[in-house]
Design a protein around this motif. Sequence first.
Motif, PDB file in Angstrom:
ATOM      1  N   ILE A  11       0.833  -1.204   0.000  1.00 45.63           N
ATOM      2  CA  ILE A  11       0.000   0.000   0.000  1.00 45.63           C
ATOM      3  C   ILE A  11       0.865   1.250   0.000  1.00 45.63           C
ATOM      4  CG2 ILE A  11      -1.659   1.344   1.362  1.00 45.63           C
ATOM      5  CD1 ILE A  11      -2.692  -1.282   2.504  1.00 45.63           C
ATOM      6  N   SER A  12       0.449   2.260  -0.772  1.00 46.37           N
ATOM      7  CA  SER A  12       1.076   3.582  -0.678  1.00 46.37           C
ATOM      8  C   SER A  12      -0.022   4.613  -0.426  1.00 46.37           C
ATOM      9  CB  SER A  12       1.857   3.923  -1.952  1.00 46.37           C
ATOM     10  OG  SER A  12       0.995   3.957  -3.065  1.00 46.37           O
ATOM     11  N   LEU A  13       0.283   5.542   0.478  1.00 46.60           N
ATOM     12  CA  LEU A  13      -0.656   6.616   0.787  1.00 46.60           C
ATOM     13  C   LEU A  13      -0.645   7.630  -0.341  1.00 46.60           C
ATOM     14  CD1 LEU A  13       0.259   7.300   4.527  1.00 46.60           C
ATOM     15  CD2 LEU A  13      -1.525   5.798   3.641  1.00 46.60           C
ATOM     16  N   GLN A  14      -1.813   8.150  -0.676  1.00 46.45           N
ATOM     17  CA  GLN A  14      -1.946   9.159  -1.721  1.00 46.45           C
ATOM     18  C   GLN A  14      -2.395  10.464  -1.069  1.00 46.45           C
ATOM     19  OE1 GLN A  14      -1.244   8.112  -5.181  1.00 46.45           O
ATOM     20  NE2 GLN A  14      -0.393   6.593  -3.785  1.00 46.45           N
ATOM     21  N   GLY A  15      -1.452  11.315  -0.760  1.00 47.66           N
ATOM     22  CA  GLY A  15      -1.787  12.581  -0.116  1.00 47.66           C
ATOM     23  C   GLY A  15      -1.976  12.438   1.380  1.00 47.66           C
ATOM     24  N   LYS A  16      -2.460  13.524   1.986  1.00 53.21           N
ATOM     25  CA  LYS A  16      -2.675  13.570   3.434  1.00 53.21           C
ATOM     26  C   LYS A  16      -4.083  13.106   3.780  1.00 53.21           C
ATOM     27  CE  LYS A  16       0.490  17.396   4.205  1.00 53.21           C
ATOM     28  NZ  LYS A  16       0.688  18.711   4.802  1.00 53.21           N
ATOM     29  N   THR A  17      -4.276  12.794   5.044  1.00 52.47           N
ATOM     30  CA  THR A  17      -5.604  12.444   5.535  1.00 52.47           C
ATOM     31  C   THR A  17      -6.453  13.708   5.594  1.00 52.47           C
ATOM     32  OG1 THR A  17      -4.619  10.690   6.883  1.00 52.47           O
ATOM     33  CG2 THR A  17      -6.878  11.341   7.414  1.00 52.47           C
ATOM     34  N   LEU A  18      -7.584  13.692   4.894  1.00 44.70           N
ATOM     35  CA  LEU A  18      -8.484  14.846   4.841  1.00 44.70           C
ATOM     36  C   LEU A  18      -9.562  14.730   5.908  1.00 44.70           C
ATOM     37  CD1 LEU A  18      -8.967  15.019   0.968  1.00 44.70           C
ATOM     38  CD2 LEU A  18      -7.306  16.264   2.374  1.00 44.70           C
ATOM     39  N   GLU A  19     -10.128  15.860   6.293  1.00 44.12           N
ATOM     40  CA  GLU A  19     -11.213  15.913   7.262  1.00 44.12           C
ATOM     41  C   GLU A  19     -12.468  16.416   6.575  1.00 44.12           C
ATOM     42  OE1 GLU A  19      -9.769  18.666  10.197  1.00 44.12           O
ATOM     43  OE2 GLU A  19      -8.299  17.250  10.959  1.00 44.12           O
ATOM     44  N   LYS A  20     -13.600  15.755   6.843  1.00 46.12           N
ATOM     45  CA  LYS A  20     -14.876  16.196   6.276  1.00 46.12           C
ATOM     46  C   LYS A  20     -15.887  16.274   7.403  1.00 46.12           C
ATOM     47  CE  LYS A  20     -13.995  14.674   1.687  1.00 46.12           C
ATOM     48  NZ  LYS A  20     -14.519  14.275   0.430  1.00 46.12           N
ATOM     49  N   GLY A  51      -5.417  29.411  25.349  1.00 45.75           N
ATOM     50  CA  GLY A  51      -4.875  30.656  24.827  1.00 45.75           C
ATOM     51  C   GLY A  51      -4.614  30.638  23.336  1.00 45.75           C
ATOM     52  N   VAL A  52      -5.268  29.738  22.606  1.00 44.92           N
ATOM     53  CA  VAL A  52      -5.103  29.647  21.150  1.00 44.92           C
ATOM     54  C   VAL A  52      -6.470  29.452  20.496  1.00 44.92           C
ATOM     55  CG1 VAL A  52      -2.767  28.662  21.280  1.00 44.92           C
ATOM     56  CG2 VAL A  52      -4.733  27.139  21.175  1.00 44.92           C
ATOM     57  N   ASP A  53      -6.521  29.675  19.195  1.00 46.79           N
ATOM     58  CA  ASP A  53      -7.718  29.356  18.429  1.00 46.79           C
ATOM     59  C   ASP A  53      -7.715  27.861  18.155  1.00 46.79           C
ATOM     60  OD1 ASP A  53      -8.473  31.990  18.405  1.00 46.79           O
ATOM     61  OD2 ASP A  53      -7.672  32.394  16.412  1.00 46.79           O
ATOM     62  N   VAL A  54      -8.728  27.159  18.638  1.00 47.47           N
ATOM     63  CA  VAL A  54      -8.791  25.709  18.461  1.00 47.47           C
ATOM     64  C   VAL A  54      -9.758  25.366  17.341  1.00 47.47           C
ATOM     65  CG1 VAL A  54      -8.128  25.164  20.836  1.00 47.47           C
ATOM     66  CG2 VAL A  54     -10.536  25.419  20.267  1.00 47.47           C
ATOM     67  N   LYS A  55      -9.470  24.254  16.660  1.00 51.99           N
ATOM     68  CA  LYS A  55     -10.297  23.756  15.571  1.00 51.99           C
ATOM     69  C   LYS A  55     -10.880  22.417  16.010  1.00 51.99           C
ATOM     70  CE  LYS A  55      -7.246  25.880  12.193  1.00 51.99           C
ATOM     71  NZ  LYS A  55      -6.354  25.674  11.068  1.00 51.99           N
ATOM     72  N   TYR A  56     -12.213  22.300  15.917  1.00 50.57           N
ATOM     73  CA  TYR A  56     -12.838  21.079  16.407  1.00 50.57           C
ATOM     74  C   TYR A  56     -14.113  20.750  15.633  1.00 50.57           C
ATOM     75  CZ  TYR A  56     -16.127  24.131  18.870  1.00 50.57           C
ATOM     76  OH  TYR A  56     -17.080  25.073  19.176  1.00 50.57           O
ATOM     77  N   TYR A  57     -14.588  19.525  15.843  1.00 55.14           N
ATOM     78  CA  TYR A  57     -15.818  19.037  15.225  1.00 55.14           C
ATOM     79  C   TYR A  57     -16.774  18.584  16.317  1.00 55.14           C
ATOM     80  CZ  TYR A  57     -13.109  18.919  10.939  1.00 55.14           C
ATOM     81  OH  TYR A  57     -12.345  19.272   9.867  1.00 55.14           O
ATOM     82  N   SER A  58     -18.055  18.790  16.088  1.00 61.62           N
ATOM     83  CA  SER A  58     -19.094  18.317  16.998  1.00 61.62           C
ATOM     84  C   SER A  58     -19.968  17.318  16.259  1.00 61.62           C
ATOM     85  CB  SER A  58     -19.956  19.480  17.497  1.00 61.62           C
ATOM     86  OG  SER A  58     -19.185  20.378  18.247  1.00 61.62           O
ATOM     87  N   GLY A  59     -20.388  16.282  16.952  1.00 64.06           N
ATOM     88  CA  GLY A  59     -21.331  15.320  16.387  1.00 64.06           C
ATOM     89  C   GLY A  59     -20.707  14.237  15.532  1.00 64.06           C
ATOM     90  N   LYS A  60     -20.016  14.640  14.455  1.00 64.51           N
ATOM     91  CA  LYS A  60     -19.466  13.656  13.524  1.00 64.51           C
ATOM     92  C   LYS A  60     -18.364  14.281  12.686  1.00 64.51           C
ATOM     93  CE  LYS A  60     -20.737  10.914   9.505  1.00 64.51           C
ATOM     94  NZ  LYS A  60     -21.752  10.649   8.495  1.00 64.51           N
ATOM     95  N   VAL A  61     -17.353  13.489  12.379  1.00 61.43           N
ATOM     96  CA  VAL A  61     -16.328  13.907  11.431  1.00 61.43           C
ATOM     97  C   VAL A  61     -15.815  12.663  10.702  1.00 61.43           C
ATOM     98  CG1 VAL A  61     -14.495  13.848  13.189  1.00 61.43           C
ATOM     99  CG2 VAL A  61     -14.140  15.157  11.091  1.00 61.43           C
ATOM    100  N   ASP A  62     -15.582  12.811   9.408  1.00 59.38           N
ATOM    101  CA  ASP A  62     -14.985  11.754   8.588  1.00 59.38           C
ATOM    102  C   ASP A  62     -13.541  12.125   8.306  1.00 59.38           C
ATOM    103  OD1 ASP A  62     -17.381  10.266   8.284  1.00 59.38           O
ATOM    104  OD2 ASP A  62     -17.994  11.518   6.593  1.00 59.38           O
ATOM    105  N   PHE A  63     -12.654  11.178   8.492  1.00 59.94           N
ATOM    106  CA  PHE A  63     -11.254  11.330   8.105  1.00 59.94           C
ATOM    107  C   PHE A  63     -11.054  10.420   6.898  1.00 59.94           C
ATOM    108  CE2 PHE A  63     -11.469  12.249  12.621  1.00 59.94           C
ATOM    109  CZ  PHE A  63     -10.784  13.449  12.705  1.00 59.94           C
ATOM    110  N   VAL A  64     -10.585  10.988   5.800  1.00 61.95           N
ATOM    111  CA  VAL A  64     -10.497  10.254   4.534  1.00 61.95           C
ATOM    112  C   VAL A  64      -9.047  10.168   4.080  1.00 61.95           C
ATOM    113  CG1 VAL A  64     -11.278  10.163   2.145  1.00 61.95           C
ATOM    114  CG2 VAL A  64     -12.809  11.061   3.915  1.00 61.95           C
ATOM    115  N   GLN A  65      -8.594   8.943   3.842  1.00 62.88           N
ATOM    116  CA  GLN A  65      -7.252   8.705   3.326  1.00 62.88           C
ATOM    117  C   GLN A  65      -7.363   7.880   2.050  1.00 62.88           C
ATOM    118  OE1 GLN A  65      -3.937   9.663   4.485  1.00 62.88           O
ATOM    119  NE2 GLN A  65      -3.718   9.018   2.351  1.00 62.88           N
ATOM    120  N   VAL A  66      -6.793   8.387   0.961  1.00 59.43           N
ATOM    121  CA  VAL A  66      -6.767   7.643  -0.295  1.00 59.43           C
ATOM    122  C   VAL A  66      -5.489   6.805  -0.301  1.00 59.43           C
ATOM    123  CG1 VAL A  66      -6.685   7.815  -2.818  1.00 59.43           C
ATOM    124  CG2 VAL A  66      -8.106   9.407  -1.489  1.00 59.43           C
TER     125      VAL A  66
END
Length: 149
Positions: free
Chosen positions: A75-84, A96-111
């Motif tokens: 197997i070879s990874l194609q690009g980075k893992t994406l978030e949807k 003390g920083v701007d945080v990035k988060y998901y509520s309820g559901k998130v898909d992580f996609v790796q080709v």
Amino acid sequence: MKKLTALLIFGFIAITSFAQQSPVKWTSKAVKENANTYKVTITATFPAPWHIYSQNTPDGGPVATAFSFTKNPLISLQGKTLEKGDLKVTHDKNFGVDVKYYSGKVDFVQVVKVKGNVKTDFSGTVNFMVCNDHECLPPSDQSFSVKLQ
């Protein structure tokens, strides 16, 4: 002796009442895109008020979600893992920083691309932290594996 027994029982009850299981449920699937390419989706679902952090959470903030994929020569990874999902960004006064988060559901996609016409497994571990407005659970690991066929 009675005091020691009572103390041990109280300690056990206190520890077990504070221990919480993660509210995050993980699923994974692979969809064949063409002869050798698969789209692997790893999904996290969790109830309100919990949230999970993006892979792109800045340093100094909460623990970012991170993937570690098991090495497989087929197997070879194609690009980075994406978030949807519905990404939210907010300033967290605790970190003390701007945080990035998901509520309820998130898909992580790796080709991924499979070398040749073979059947194999794609597996790994996701490290994540889940929080609500009042508390964070310690970071934990969740293994996953999907068949590529």
